[in-house]
Design an enzyme around this catalytic site. Structure first.
Site, PDB file in Angstrom:
ATOM      1  N   CYS A   1       0.856  -1.172   0.000  1.00  7.45           N
ATOM      2  CA  CYS A   1       0.000   0.000   0.000  1.00  7.45           C
ATOM      3  C   CYS A   1       0.896   1.227   0.000  1.00  7.45           C
ATOM      4  O   CYS A   1       2.081   1.133   0.322  1.00  7.45           O
ATOM      5  CB  CYS A   1      -0.881   0.059   1.252  1.00  7.45           C
TER       6      CYS A   1
ATOM      7  N   GLY B   1      -0.134   0.478  -5.096  1.00  8.62           N
ATOM      8  CA  GLY B   1      -1.475  -0.084  -4.991  1.00  8.62           C
ATOM      9  C   GLY B   1      -2.409   0.518  -6.007  1.00  8.62           C
ATOM     10  O   GLY B   1      -2.476   1.745  -6.138  1.00  8.62           O
TER      11      GLY B   1
ATOM     12  N   ASN C   1       0.076   0.938   5.945  1.00 10.95           N
ATOM     13  CA  ASN C   1       0.850   0.128   5.005  1.00 10.95           C
ATOM     14  C   ASN C   1       1.565  -0.953   5.803  1.00 10.95           C
ATOM     15  O   ASN C   1       2.311  -0.640   6.717  1.00 10.95           O
ATOM     16  CB  ASN C   1       1.869   1.018   4.269  1.00 10.95           C
ATOM     17  N   GLY C   2       1.331  -2.194   5.444  1.00 13.31           N
ATOM     18  CA  GLY C   2       1.949  -3.316   6.146  1.00 13.31           C
ATOM     19  C   GLY C   2       0.912  -4.353   6.489  1.00 13.31           C
ATOM     20  O   GLY C   2      -0.209  -4.317   5.967  1.00 13.31           O
TER      21      GLY C   2
ATOM     22  N   CYS D   1      12.264  -4.280   4.826  1.00  6.27           N
ATOM     23  CA  CYS D   1      11.890  -5.208   3.752  1.00  6.27           C
ATOM     24  C   CYS D   1      12.837  -5.050   2.565  1.00  6.27           C
ATOM     25  O   CYS D   1      12.836  -4.019   1.884  1.00  6.27           O
ATOM     26  CB  CYS D   1      10.462  -4.936   3.300  1.00  6.27           C
TER      27      CYS D   1
ATOM     28  N   TYR E   1      12.018  -4.819  -5.895  1.00  7.87           N
ATOM     29  CA  TYR E   1      10.910  -4.662  -6.830  1.00  7.87           C
ATOM     30  C   TYR E   1       9.946  -3.532  -6.504  1.00  7.87           C
ATOM     31  O   TYR E   1       9.479  -2.830  -7.384  1.00  7.87           O
ATOM     32  CB  TYR E   1      10.129  -5.978  -6.878  1.00  7.87           C
TER      33      TYR E   1
ATOM     34  N   SER F   1      10.403  -3.830 -14.513  1.00  4.11           N
ATOM     35  CA  SER F   1      10.982  -4.387 -13.285  1.00  4.11           C
ATOM     36  C   SER F   1      12.456  -4.737 -13.423  1.00  4.11           C
ATOM     37  O   SER F   1      13.204  -4.664 -12.453  1.00  4.11           O
ATOM     38  CB  SER F   1      10.178  -5.607 -12.848  1.00  4.11           C
TER      39      SER F   1
ATOM     40  N   ASP G   1      15.577  -9.877 -15.087  1.00  5.31           N
ATOM     41  CA  ASP G   1      14.353  -9.460 -14.394  1.00  5.31           C
ATOM     42  C   ASP G   1      14.625  -9.442 -12.900  1.00  5.31           C
ATOM     43  O   ASP G   1      15.621  -9.986 -12.427  1.00  5.31           O
ATOM     44  CB  ASP G   1      13.174 -10.372 -14.747  1.00  5.31           C
ATOM     45  N   ASP G   2      13.720  -8.810 -12.182  1.00  3.10           N
ATOM     46  CA  ASP G   2      13.970  -8.647 -10.748  1.00  3.10           C
ATOM     47  C   ASP G   2      13.656  -9.897  -9.953  1.00  3.10           C
ATOM     48  O   ASP G   2      14.346 -10.222  -8.995  1.00  3.10           O
ATOM     49  CB  ASP G   2      13.131  -7.478 -10.206  1.00  3.10           C
TER      50      ASP G   2
ATOM     51  N   CYS H   1       5.261 -14.090   2.460  1.00  7.20           N
ATOM     52  CA  CYS H   1       5.520 -12.881   3.257  1.00  7.20           C
ATOM     53  C   CYS H   1       4.305 -12.618   4.137  1.00  7.20           C
ATOM     54  O   CYS H   1       3.178 -12.607   3.661  1.00  7.20           O
ATOM     55  CB  CYS H   1       5.762 -11.683   2.341  1.00  7.20           C
TER      56      CYS H   1
ATOM     57  N   CYS I   1      11.479 -14.130   2.845  1.00 10.91           N
ATOM     58  CA  CYS I   1      10.920 -14.758   1.646  1.00 10.91           C
ATOM     59  C   CYS I   1      11.957 -15.637   0.936  1.00 10.91           C
ATOM     60  O   CYS I   1      11.603 -16.537   0.180  1.00 10.91           O
ATOM     61  CB  CYS I   1      10.317 -13.715   0.709  1.00 10.91           C
TER      62      CYS I   1
HETATM   63  P1  AMP Z   1       5.939 -14.644 -12.499  1.00 10.91           P
HETATM   64  O1  AMP Z   1       6.789 -15.155 -13.619  1.00 10.91           O
HETATM   65  O2  AMP Z   1       4.488 -14.927 -12.749  1.00 10.91           O
HETATM   66  O3  AMP Z   1       6.412 -15.129 -11.198  1.00 10.91           O
HETATM   67  O4  AMP Z   1       6.049 -13.053 -12.510  1.00 10.91           O
HETATM   68  C1  AMP Z   1       7.291 -12.453 -12.375  1.00 10.91           C
HETATM   69  C2  AMP Z   1       7.108 -10.984 -12.539  1.00 10.91           C
HETATM   70  O5  AMP Z   1       6.210 -10.499 -11.531  1.00 10.91           O
HETATM   71  C3  AMP Z   1       8.409 -10.238 -12.372  1.00 10.91           C
HETATM   72  O6  AMP Z   1       8.593  -9.397 -13.494  1.00 10.91           O
HETATM   73  C4  AMP Z   1       8.220  -9.425 -11.127  1.00 10.91           C
HETATM   74  O7  AMP Z   1       8.707  -8.133 -11.315  1.00 10.91           O
HETATM   75  C5  AMP Z   1       6.742  -9.363 -10.868  1.00 10.91           C
HETATM   76  N1  AMP Z   1       6.489  -9.400  -9.401  1.00 10.91           N
HETATM   77  C6  AMP Z   1       7.349  -9.140  -8.439  1.00 10.91           C
HETATM   78  N2  AMP Z   1       6.800  -9.237  -7.229  1.00 10.91           N
HETATM   79  C7  AMP Z   1       5.543  -9.578  -7.406  1.00 10.91           C
HETATM   80  C8  AMP Z   1       4.453  -9.821  -6.527  1.00 10.91           C
HETATM   81  N3  AMP Z   1       4.580  -9.734  -5.204  1.00 10.91           N
HETATM   82  N4  AMP Z   1       3.303 -10.168  -7.065  1.00 10.91           N
HETATM   83  C9  AMP Z   1       3.166 -10.265  -8.380  1.00 10.91           C
HETATM   84  N5  AMP Z   1       4.150 -10.035  -9.267  1.00 10.91           N
HETATM   85  C10 AMP Z   1       5.341  -9.689  -8.789  1.00 10.91           C
END
Ligand code: AMP
Length: 459
Positions: free
Chosen positions: A2, A28, A102-103, A237, A243, A284, A346-347, A383, A437
């Site tokens: 949030c 959000g 938030n939290g 966090c 991300y 991302s 990717d992240d 989480c 996590c």
């Molecule tokens: P997936 O392959 O479905 O696991 O999606 C990966 C993508 O979702 C990455 O590009 C992430 O940046 C993004 N992502 C990161 N954290 C979350 C989250 N908590 N919920 C949904 N998508 C996320």
């Protein structure tokens, strides 16, 4: 997940809150709300959707006052209903309070059960309502003492803003899970989840709200109370860096862009693949990809293009629509990718479903080899502190080894950043971050301790 934003001492507090929420929209997208006070009474406006959809000139004009609190909500579980939108406002003993949170509280279920057993009636399923119920029980002691008692009772992650008729109050959990910063603007004060919200309204960053601190802002200025001592186990966090936060924000004293870039540089130190260029999955992966390219000397390309105008209409819960929403959001540039060995950055990988569809699209665009590097370790544990990670069953890395994930995603190579690499890049080696996590080591036990519960002491 949030975003919260508060203002004290501005003629158009609601308008400022609107801009602040605009900058925090990434935190959000489900609902948005603003509560405002003119010093005597509180008004609010909330709605489902994006900030720009919920508010217009007309609604903002109605929200007259010099103190405001705003909230953007990302719903994780439960009904995505208007009644759960925030700020949540109640009237008790002739006083009105509005809260934005938030939290995630970790003892909310127990607290709610106890409160209900004592006769409380809840209107929503959000933690913020529990905080207000607890506050109401001890409100006669004055806001400072009452909030301290509340903070001794609730557990988990909370960065909160409380609006009263004449005050803006900020408080943060003793572990410091979620960010919260304080700024000044023309003699007034601003509090926000991230500094990018201060930048937009040209407020000046002052400092972060400290873990365990209550900041009370009134007509006589700002008062700071260390309500409870900061936990010796700080638990900021780390996923805010990976991300969640915006790259132009500074959170936990660091710039998010620079941290993400050094995550990419670390990745380049840990894993090299025989490839023609580096490309991110935007947005991302952008900043880690910049870092990887810098450190490796490989060319950087934007091999897929993101459509920024994809509305929430496409975000459907069903699996088939999810794939569609992925394709509509990112489209490969075939002329860049065809016949090339690409390294995608990717992240994170959460469920693996989005990544799989994106990789497939790059294959179809004609890539000869696809390697992937991820700027955090495998996410294996849920989480409990506010990031939307599904249950363990849905987290792909909870059930599968890296080689299996590589096969599932149809990659020619896959590397996740090591835990050590991530901690070093985030300057988090001092143990002051929550990495549960990845490791399953939760900074607080996920249980309830009712012994210090105010419901015992103030039935
Ligand atoms: P997936 O392959 O479905 O696991 O999606 C990966 C993508 O979702 C990455 O590009 C992430 O940046 C993004 N992502 C990161 N954290 C979350 C989250 N908590 N919920 C949904 N998508 C996320």
């Amino acid at each position: 997940m949030c975003g919260i934003f508060g203002v004290f001492g501005h003629r158009e507090a609601a308008k400022l809150a609107y801009f602040g929420l605009y900058a925090l929209q990434h935190r959000g997208q489900e609902s948005a709300g603003i509560a405002v006070s003119n010093g005597r009474e509180i008004r609010e406006h909330k709605g489902m959707g994006l900030v720009a959809e919920v508010f217009d000139e007309e609604t903002l004009v109605q929200l007259k006052g010099h103190i405001a609190v705003g909230h953007v909500r990302y719903s994780t579980t439960g009904a995505s209903a208007l009644k759960n939108a925030q700020p949540f406002c109640v009237t008790h003993s002739k006083h009105t309070y509005g809260i934005a949170h938030n939290g995630n509280l970790t003892n909310s279920r127990e607290l709610r059960e106890r409160l209900e057993a004592q006769g409380s009636i809840f209107q929503t399923t959000i933690d913020s309502e529990i905080i207000l119920h607890l506050l109401a029980k001890v409100a006669s002691r004055g806001i400072e003492e009452a909030l301290t008692i509340v903070m001794e009772t609730i557990e988990g992650a909370y960065s909160c803003l409380l609006l009263t008729e004449d005050k803006l109050i900020a408080f943060r959990d003793p572990h410091g899970f979620r960010p919260l910063c304080l700024g000044i603007l023309n003699g007034g004060y601003v509090v926000a989840s991230e500094t990018c919200a201060l930048d937009l309204i040209q407020a000046q960053y002052l400092r972060d709200i400290r873990p365990g601190e209550i900041v009370i802002i009134g007509k006589d200025g700002l008062q700071s109370i260390q309500a409870i001592p900061p936990s010796p186990r700080q638990a900021r966090c780390i996923f805010e860096f990976i991300y969640f936060a915006r790259p132009d924000s500074n959170v936990f004293g660091e710039n998010v862009y620079l941290i993400r870039r050094s995550l990419g540089e670390r990745l380049a130190e840990e894993a090299r693949f025989d490839c023609d260029f580096v490309m991110p999955f935007p947005d991302s992966g952008n900043y880690a990809a910049v870092g990887y390219a810098r450190a490796s000397g490989l060319p950087f390309e934007m091999g897929v293009i993101r459509n920024h105008y994809v509305g929430r209409t496409f975000i459907q819960p069903s699996q088939s629509m999810r794939d569609f929403s992925v394709r509509v959001k990112l489209n490969p540039v075939k002329e860049i990718i065809r016949g090339q060995r690409v390294l995608v950055v990717d992240d994170s990988i959460v469920r693996g479903t989005t990544s799989r569809t994106r990789v497939r699209a790059i294959r179809e665009a004609g890539a000869s080899k696809i390697y992937m590097v991820i700027s955090c370790p495998p996410i294996r544990f849920p989480c409990y502190f506010g990031i939307d990670f599904p249950s363990r069953g849905e987290l792909i890395a909870a059930r599968h080894q890296v080689e299996e994930i590589q096969r599932y995603l149809d990659l020619d190579g896959l590397h996740y950043l090591s835990l050590e690499g991530m901690l070093a890049a985030c300057r988090a080696e001092d143990g002051s971050f929550c990495t549960a996590c990845f490791t399953g080591q939760y900074p607080i036990e996920i249980r309830t301790d009712l012994s210090k519960n105010i419901l015992e002491r103030h039935p």
